[in-house]
Design an enzyme around this catalytic site. Structure first.
Site, mmCIF file in Angstrom:
data_model
loop_
_atom_site.group_PDB
_atom_site.id
_atom_site.type_symbol
_atom_site.label_atom_id
_atom_site.label_comp_id
_atom_site.label_asym_id
_atom_site.label_seq_id
_atom_site.Cartn_x
_atom_site.Cartn_y
_atom_site.Cartn_z
ATOM 1 N N TYR A 1 -37.639 -6.250 -95.156
ATOM 2 C CA TYR A 1 -38.705 -7.194 -94.825
ATOM 3 C C TYR A 1 -39.679 -6.543 -93.841
ATOM 4 O O TYR A 1 -39.369 -6.361 -92.657
ATOM 5 C CB TYR A 1 -38.142 -8.481 -94.223
ATOM 6 C CG TYR A 1 -37.211 -9.261 -95.123
ATOM 7 C CD1 TYR A 1 -37.091 -8.969 -96.478
ATOM 8 C CD2 TYR A 1 -36.443 -10.301 -94.620
ATOM 9 C CE1 TYR A 1 -36.233 -9.693 -97.298
ATOM 10 C CE2 TYR A 1 -35.589 -11.034 -95.426
ATOM 11 C CZ TYR A 1 -35.478 -10.712 -96.770
ATOM 12 O OH TYR A 1 -34.626 -11.434 -97.575
ATOM 13 N N ASP B 1 -31.501 -15.186 -91.181
ATOM 14 C CA ASP B 1 -31.350 -14.127 -92.179
ATOM 15 C C ASP B 1 -32.576 -13.230 -92.199
ATOM 16 O O ASP B 1 -33.720 -13.710 -92.205
ATOM 17 C CB ASP B 1 -31.158 -14.749 -93.567
ATOM 18 C CG ASP B 1 -31.166 -13.707 -94.670
ATOM 19 O OD1 ASP B 1 -30.134 -13.049 -94.871
ATOM 20 O OD2 ASP B 1 -32.223 -13.529 -95.318
ATOM 21 N N TRP C 1 -38.237 -13.742 -94.740
ATOM 22 C CA TRP C 1 -39.015 -12.893 -95.636
ATOM 23 C C TRP C 1 -40.509 -13.093 -95.343
ATOM 24 O O TRP C 1 -41.001 -14.219 -95.311
ATOM 25 C CB TRP C 1 -38.690 -13.263 -97.079
ATOM 26 C CG TRP C 1 -39.161 -12.289 -98.115
ATOM 27 C CD1 TRP C 1 -39.814 -11.099 -97.921
ATOM 28 C CD2 TRP C 1 -39.000 -12.415 -99.515
ATOM 29 N NE1 TRP C 1 -40.061 -10.473 -99.111
ATOM 30 C CE2 TRP C 1 -39.573 -11.265 -100.118
ATOM 31 C CE3 TRP C 1 -38.429 -13.391 -100.350
ATOM 32 C CZ2 TRP C 1 -39.593 -11.066 -101.508
ATOM 33 C CZ3 TRP C 1 -38.442 -13.182 -101.719
ATOM 34 C CH2 TRP C 1 -39.013 -12.041 -102.287
ATOM 35 N N HIS D 1 -28.235 -5.522 -100.177
ATOM 36 C CA HIS D 1 -29.369 -6.359 -100.612
ATOM 37 C C HIS D 1 -29.367 -6.588 -102.124
ATOM 38 O O HIS D 1 -29.635 -7.693 -102.597
ATOM 39 C CB HIS D 1 -30.683 -5.714 -100.167
ATOM 40 C CG HIS D 1 -31.788 -6.703 -99.979
ATOM 41 N ND1 HIS D 1 -32.824 -6.517 -99.109
ATOM 42 C CD2 HIS D 1 -32.030 -7.912 -100.546
ATOM 43 C CE1 HIS D 1 -33.649 -7.537 -99.158
ATOM 44 N NE2 HIS D 1 -33.186 -8.403 -100.030
#
Length: 277
Positions: free
Chosen positions: A53, A48, A20, A111
């Site tokens: 993002y 991940d 992220w 998500h």
């Protein structure tokens, strides 16, 4: 490398790497790519990411970092809820594949829950799996009621993980959701396991870590890694921090230390709404 067993029988690293905000700043790109590559060298081969993002920037950076080493990596990415429909999910997955420079995604997650029925999303995921675009699928940010609904869908029982906000300061899922998932063999992928670095500044945790000769990050990660059904995915774009995080795999907290952390961060006494970041 410590591993966690997925329902399908495959084992994945218990400690991976989140991304992220990685890829957003071009000035940090070289160090972030070096960090991802070091993660593979250290055995932290689960990475991940998500189409959300940086609107694809993170996936692009991951794709560049793993070029030439694709078979070493367990790639996880996530689809927006508004892209989780029958046709939209197919197109979104294709875009993620292009950005990641790969022909398959190892674990594709919803998500969070949006307006698309879960049954429709599961149908799309099953189609992507049959086409070889994804190997496994799962969910993220689904609470107990959502999981119960999912479990009534045939394909829903094939989910391989639920990615959730879980750390020392966010223990709400322990009351009901975590035991429900544990009973069904569905592991939790714990995102923000250091609470976006806020736990590093927690006075009590700093004192605990100092007394036991570890760092606050290592204490927070070791607390998660003590379980056999948790995959922790701390985000870092710095090699120094990655090495620190990886050392958490060597730390075993004893009963007295766990009790000390429970007193500092009490487990939930009642059901709470699912927390998200």
């Amino acid at each position: 490398m410590q591993t966690v067993l997925l329902p399908c029988g495959e084992r994945v690293p218990a400690l991976g790497l989140g991304t992220w905000n990685i890829g957003d700043d071009p000035s940090r790109r070289a160090e972030e790519i070096a960090t991802l590559r070091l993660a593979l060298d250290l055995g932290l081969r689960l990475i991940d990411t998500a189409e959300m993002y940086g609107e694809g920037l993170s996936e692009e950076l991951v794709g560049e970092a793993i070029a030439g080493r694709r078979d070493e990596v367990f790639v996880v990415t996530k689809v927006y809820p508004h892209h989780a429909g029958r046709r939209e999910a197919i197109a979104a997955c294709e875009r993620s594949l292009r950005r990641l420079r790969t022909d398959r995604i190892d674990l594709y997650l919803l998500h969070w829950r949006g307006g698309v029925p879960l049954a429709e999303t599961m149908e799309a995921f099953a189609a992507l799996q049959q086409a070889g675009k994804i190997r496994h699928f799962g969910v993220s940010n689904l609470d107990l009621d959502d999981m119960r609904e999912l479990w009534d869908i045939d394909a829903g029982r094939y989910v391989q993980a639920n990615q959730l906000l879980y750390n020392l300061s966010r223990r709400g899922i322990e009351y009901d959701l975590l035991p429900w998932l544990k009973e069904r063999g569905v592991p939790v992928m714990a995102y923000s396991p250091i609470e976006q670095a806020r736990l590093l500044r927690h006075a009590g945790l700093k004192g605990f870590a100092s007394r036991h000769g570890i760092t606050p990050a290592q204490a927070a990660l070791a607390w998660l890694l003590r379980r056999d059904d948790i995959i922790a995915i701390p985000k870092t774009g710095r090699r120094e921090a990655l090495r620190e995080n990886a050392e958490a795999l060597t730390i075993r907290l004893d009963a007295a230390q766990l009790a000390e952390l429970d007193a500092m961060f009490p487990p939930p006494a009642r059901a709470r709404p699912l927390e998200m970041l």
